[in-house]
Design an enzyme around this catalytic site. Structure first.
Site, PDB file in Angstrom:
ATOM      1  CD  GLU A  25     -35.612 -49.643  43.637  1.00  0.00           C
ATOM      2  OE1 GLU A  25     -36.253 -48.894  44.391  1.00  0.00           O
ATOM      3  OE2 GLU A  25     -34.613 -50.279  44.011  1.00  0.00           O
ATOM      4  CB  CYS A 180     -29.480 -47.123  60.634  1.00  0.00           C
ATOM      5  SG  CYS A 180     -29.451 -45.447  61.293  1.00  0.00           S
ATOM      6  CB  CYS A 187     -25.626 -48.210  67.629  1.00  0.00           C
ATOM      7  SG  CYS A 187     -26.984 -47.094  67.217  1.00  0.00           S
TER       8      CYS A 187
END
Length: 346
Positions: A25, A180, A187
């Site tokens: 992270e 996205c 889409c």
DNA sequence: AAATCGGGGCC
DNA sequence: GGCCCAGATTT
């Protein structure tokens, strides 16, 4: 279920080791997945656990970090590991308040690590999920502004399921990264296409709205003027490095045959500085040494012009008129204004 | 709320 | 060459 089918087999998804998730992270902050992967492998192989990292040499950690940038992340990693070790932990504990107080743990990283490692029910919001949520709910305007940040965090929390929040959070990011996408979102293969405001309205290209950056005047070269009382120094901007009280020099002697350590010392002497300035020397790459010089009480101005040497001691003839049109940051502008006409020469 | 910290990828 | 990227910290 989309996530279970389509999730990429990333190295930090092999298990739920909080330490490995943490490292990933932090590396992933402002850094793309493909860039991080080789760094992640090297890092967790060298430091296999939080306790091994806590005992690591900072210089070595920074070397492993070379190329990732934002070196504060590496220093904070080491600091946090030490604090946890000293507090008797051997991994990241499932304690939101405790973790959030560690250096390098903001809201995102805290929630991402704890939800992925322990399924803690904490929402995340980052670049991918921001884009996805903006399109899904048709949020207009710049997502970075405070009001929209609040809306987006609220949505992320609202959508969070009762359990498996870790997988849910990652699926938001994964969907944002793989489907996205910023440009040309896929889409047709999106599981949310029938509920997505942007898709239904055909406004994928307009959402999220990106803030218009300030107009910049192009510079061929940049220099810095530093004054201390009646002493003035003109320094060429180094080839690397940014706007700040920061310069970087290559290792070894410069064109004048003096070492850059000596050149830095000379710079301070020209300015007549003793106690007001500290220098911090870090080796980033094998070829570059960074000198952080704290310019307490000094004036700095930035200006255009082409120079052909690194250091120009005692040059007081620089015209500040050349400052025009460069969009200085607020602190830079204040410094330039404080400097005023001090640099007007013959 | 704005500025700072960076290097790499991509169009 | 400009924009973007699994943000945090400081002022």
């Amino acid at each position: 279920m989309w996530f279970e089918l389509r999730a990429r087999p990333l190295p930090w998804r092999e298990n739920r080791d909080a330490y490995r998730i943490w490292i990933s992270e932090v590396m992933l902050q402002q850094t793309q997945v493909a860039t991080v992967i080789p760094y992640f492998h090297r890092f967790v192989e060298r430091y296999r656990s939080l306790l091994e990292l806590a005992d690591a040499d900072e210089h070595e950690v920074l070397q492993l970090w070379e190329g990732l940038g934002y070196y504060r992340r590496a220093r904070d990693l080491l600091k946090a590991a030490g604090q946890l070790r000293d507090a008797g932990f051997d991994t990241i504990p499932n304690d939101e308040d405790l973790v959030r107080a560690l250096p390098g743990f903001g809201r995102y990283t805290t929630n991402a690590v704890l939800s992925q490692a322990y399924d803690a029910r904490l929402p995340i919001l980052e670049a991918n999920s921001t884009r996805l949520l903006c399109r899904l709910f048709g949020i207009d305007g710049d997502p970075k502004i405070t009001a929209n940040q609040r809306r987006l965090w609220h949505l992320a929390e609202l959508l969070l399921p009762r359990n498996k929040s870790g997988a849910f959070n990652q699926s938001l990011m994964e969907l944002g990264a793989l489907v996205c996408k910023p440009t040309a979102p896929a889409c047709s293969e999106c599981p949310l296409k029938r509920r997505c405001v942007a898709c239904l309205q055909g406004r994928q290209a307009e959402i999220p709205q990106h803030s218009k950056s300030a107009a910049m005047t192009k510079l061929s070269e940049v220099a810095v003027v530093i004054t201390n009382g009646d002493r003035v120094l003109l320094v060429q901007r180094p080839p690397i490095g940014r706007w700040a009280n920061l310069w970087e020099f290559p290792h070894g002697p410069n064109s004048d045959g003096e070492t850059h350590e000596l050149a830095a010392a000379r710079l301070l002497e020209v300015l007549g500085i003793r106690g007001a300035v500290e220098t911090e020397i870090t080796t980033l790459r094998h070829s570059v040494t960074r000198y952080r010089i704290t310019l307490t009480g000094l004036h700095i101005a930035y200006l255009n012009g082409t120079l052909d040497s690194t250091l120009y001691p005692n040059h007081a003839w620089v015209q500040l008129a050349e400052l025009t049109n460069y969009p200085l940051s607020a602190p830079q502008r204040r410094l330039a204004e404080a400097l005023g006409g001090a640099c007007h020469g013959p």
